[in-house]
Design a protein around this motif. Sequence first.
Motif, short mmCIF file in Angstrom:
data_model
loop_
_atom_site.label_atom_id
_atom_site.label_comp_id
_atom_site.label_asym_id
_atom_site.label_seq_id
_atom_site.Cartn_x
_atom_site.Cartn_y
_atom_site.Cartn_z
N ARG A 1 -43.82 -5.61 -49.03
CA ARG A 1 -43.38 -6.57 -48.02
C ARG A 1 -44.26 -6.55 -46.78
N ALA A 2 -44.78 -5.39 -46.44
CA ALA A 2 -45.57 -5.27 -45.21
C ALA A 2 -46.93 -5.95 -45.31
N LEU A 3 -47.38 -6.27 -46.53
CA LEU A 3 -48.71 -6.84 -46.71
C LEU A 3 -48.67 -8.36 -46.73
N ASN A 4 -48.00 -8.91 -45.74
CA ASN A 4 -47.83 -10.36 -45.69
C ASN A 4 -48.94 -11.05 -44.92
N GLY A 5 -49.12 -12.32 -45.24
CA GLY A 5 -49.94 -13.22 -44.44
C GLY A 5 -48.95 -14.12 -43.73
#
Length: 239
Positions: A3-7
Motif C-alpha cells: 500500500r505504501a508504494l503508491n503513485g
Amino acid sequence: MERALNGPRRHANGGFAAGSIAQHVDADSVTVVLERPIPLARQLEVREDRDGAIVWDGRRVVARARPGRLTDHPAPPAPSFADALLARARHPLIGVRHLLSDCVVCGPDRTDGMHVTPGFVPGASDRLVAPWTVDVRFAHAGLARYPAVWAALDCPSYPARALVDGTVCLLGTMTAYVERRPRVGEQLVVHSWTREQHGRRFETSAAMVDAAGGLVARADATWVALKHQRALGTMRWLR
C-alpha cells in the motif's frame, strides 16, 4: 504491491510497478506497458510466455512486459547534485494538493518516501531534474532494490511541458536499462528531457548518473495526459 508504494493514492507508483514486473523478463533492457492502473495490496498473477510476461488482475490484463530497446537519442549534460537539490526545493507544486501529491517517489511531504521530487533544470524550463540519496528502506543488502531504481527514473521523466501547463499525465509505457544498483547513501542525479509530443502523448527520456557522471540507469517513457483534467484543477495556478 504494498500500500505504501503508491503513485495516485489508490494505485501503485508506475515506476515501482513496472520495475517489479520487469524482473520477470530475462533481458538487459525491458519494456513494460501499463494497460491499467496497478492495484495495491492485491494478489496479481504473472504468466510468463515467449515474449516476456503478462500480468493479470483476475480476468483482466493490467500490464505486459517484454525485452526492450532504448532510443539512441543523446542525453543532454547532467546537472550537478547541487542543482538537483535546488530544483527539488523549487518544485512548483509544493504545498498544492493534487492527484500525485502523495506519491511515494516524488511526494514532497511523504516522510516515508524517496524524495525524488523533480524541478526544472536551472535555466531550462523544458527539462526536469531530481536528486536521489538511496535510503535503506528501499534497499536490500546495501544496494537499492531493482524496482526502486525504476521508480527513481519514473517521476523525473514526467513531461516538463505538462508540469508547466498544469496537465495531469500518467505513465503508460516504460523501457529501462539498469547498469548497476546504487549503494545506500549514494547521491545520484536523475534528469529528463522530452523527445516528442503527439497530442496527449509525451515521449520522454531520463538518465541517472553518479557523482563521477557515470551512467547508473537510463529510461524511455510514454506519458499520457488524462482526457478529463478536473483531478488536477489546483495545478492551474501555474498558468
